[in-house]
Design a protein around this motif. Sequence first.
Motif, short mmCIF file in Angstrom:
data_model
loop_
_atom_site.label_atom_id
_atom_site.label_comp_id
_atom_site.label_asym_id
_atom_site.label_seq_id
_atom_site.Cartn_x
_atom_site.Cartn_y
_atom_site.Cartn_z
N LYS A 207 -29.43 -3.64 -0.98
CA LYS A 207 -29.31 -2.85 0.51
C LYS A 207 -28.25 -4.07 0.57
O LYS A 207 -28.25 -3.97 2.05
CB LYS A 207 -30.82 -3.43 0.80
N GLN A 208 -28.39 -5.22 0.72
CA GLN A 208 -27.32 -6.22 1.20
C GLN A 208 -25.86 -5.22 1.51
O GLN A 208 -25.04 -5.34 2.49
CB GLN A 208 -27.18 -7.15 0.93
N LEU B 97 -24.58 -1.66 0.76
CA LEU B 97 -24.72 -0.83 1.15
C LEU B 97 -24.16 -0.34 2.64
O LEU B 97 -24.04 -1.15 3.44
CB LEU B 97 -27.03 -0.52 1.28
N VAL C 184 -31.92 2.72 -0.62
CA VAL C 184 -31.97 3.06 1.26
C VAL C 184 -33.95 3.62 2.23
O VAL C 184 -33.45 2.28 2.78
CB VAL C 184 -31.09 4.77 1.10
N GLU D 38 -35.80 0.73 1.41
CA GLU D 38 -35.49 -0.95 1.60
C GLU D 38 -34.88 -0.99 2.91
O GLU D 38 -34.72 -2.08 4.00
CB GLU D 38 -35.00 -1.52 0.71
N TYR D 39 -33.50 -0.41 3.25
CA TYR D 39 -32.93 -0.77 4.46
C TYR D 39 -33.24 -0.35 4.97
O TYR D 39 -33.69 -0.98 6.93
CB TYR D 39 -31.14 0.19 3.58
N ASP E 83 -36.50 -2.72 6.60
CA ASP E 83 -35.96 -3.84 6.53
C ASP E 83 -35.61 -3.57 8.48
O ASP E 83 -35.42 -4.13 8.93
CB ASP E 83 -34.98 -4.42 6.19
N LYS E 84 -35.04 -2.85 8.61
CA LYS E 84 -33.40 -1.92 10.38
C LYS E 84 -34.73 -2.11 11.33
O LYS E 84 -34.08 -2.42 11.91
CB LYS E 84 -32.63 -1.50 9.73
#
Length: 233
Positions: free
Chosen positions: A9-10, A12, A46, A48-49, A52-53
Motif C-alpha cells: 500500500k505504500q 500503490l 487496496v 488496506e489503503y 488506513d486512509k
Amino acid sequence: MANKILSNKQNLQVLYEDNHIIIVNKRAGDIVQGDKTGDKPLSDIVKEYIKDKYNKPGNVYLGTVHRLDRPTSGIVIFAKTSKVLPRLNKLFLSKEIKKTYWAVVKNQPHKNEDTLVHWLKKNPKNNKSYTHLKEVKESKKAILHYKLLKKLENYFFLEINLETGRHHQIRSQLSSVGLPIKGDLKYGFDRSNKDASIHLHARFIEFVHPVKKEPISIQAPLPNDAVWMACLK
C-alpha cells in the motif's frame, strides 16, 4: 512471477478515487485477486489503503470489476460499494467502458492499422487461449483493433482497442498474426523480460460514472522502463 515486484500500500498508485470507485495503476507482477500462488493480491492492498486512509473499523468492502493478467500493467477499476459494483459490471458487459492498451511487439505489422477477428478457446490446463479463424466448440468471438504508433529501434509500438474482453485476448490474437508481445514467452516471444513482465499496458479508460453521470477519462503512467520510455520520445 518474482515476489520482488509485488506491491504494497505504500507504493500503490491511485489514479482516481471517490466514494464509489477507486482506479489504480497495476504494476506488472501484481495479481488482481488471490490465486493458488498465495501471493498477496492487489485487491487486499487496496483494501488496506482504504482502511488506513479513512480509519475504517472492521472489514472494508471492495468489489473486483475486471482483471488484468499478472504480467500486464495498467488501469484496474474497483468498486468501493456493493451498490456500484453491478452498475460497473453492466457498463463492462454493455461495452460502455472504452479500454485502450499499448503494446510493444517483436515484428512489424503487415498493415499499419487493422481489425483482428478470431474465435478464442481457452485451455485451462495450461492457462492459454488459442485462436481459430472459424467458430469451434466452446470458443468465443474476439475482436480488437490495432494501430502502429511508432517504429522503435528493435520493436514496434502498437495501440489496441478492444471490442471484446476475452481471456488473454490481446496476447493470443497479436501472436497469431506474428506479433508476439515483448517478454511474452507463453505467446511466442523468444525471451522473457528480467522482471517477468510483458510489454502490455492498459493505458486509457473512458466511461460515464455510474452514479455521478460524469465522463471519466483516466490515463495510467507507463512503467519506468527503457523500451516504454522510447515509445514516448
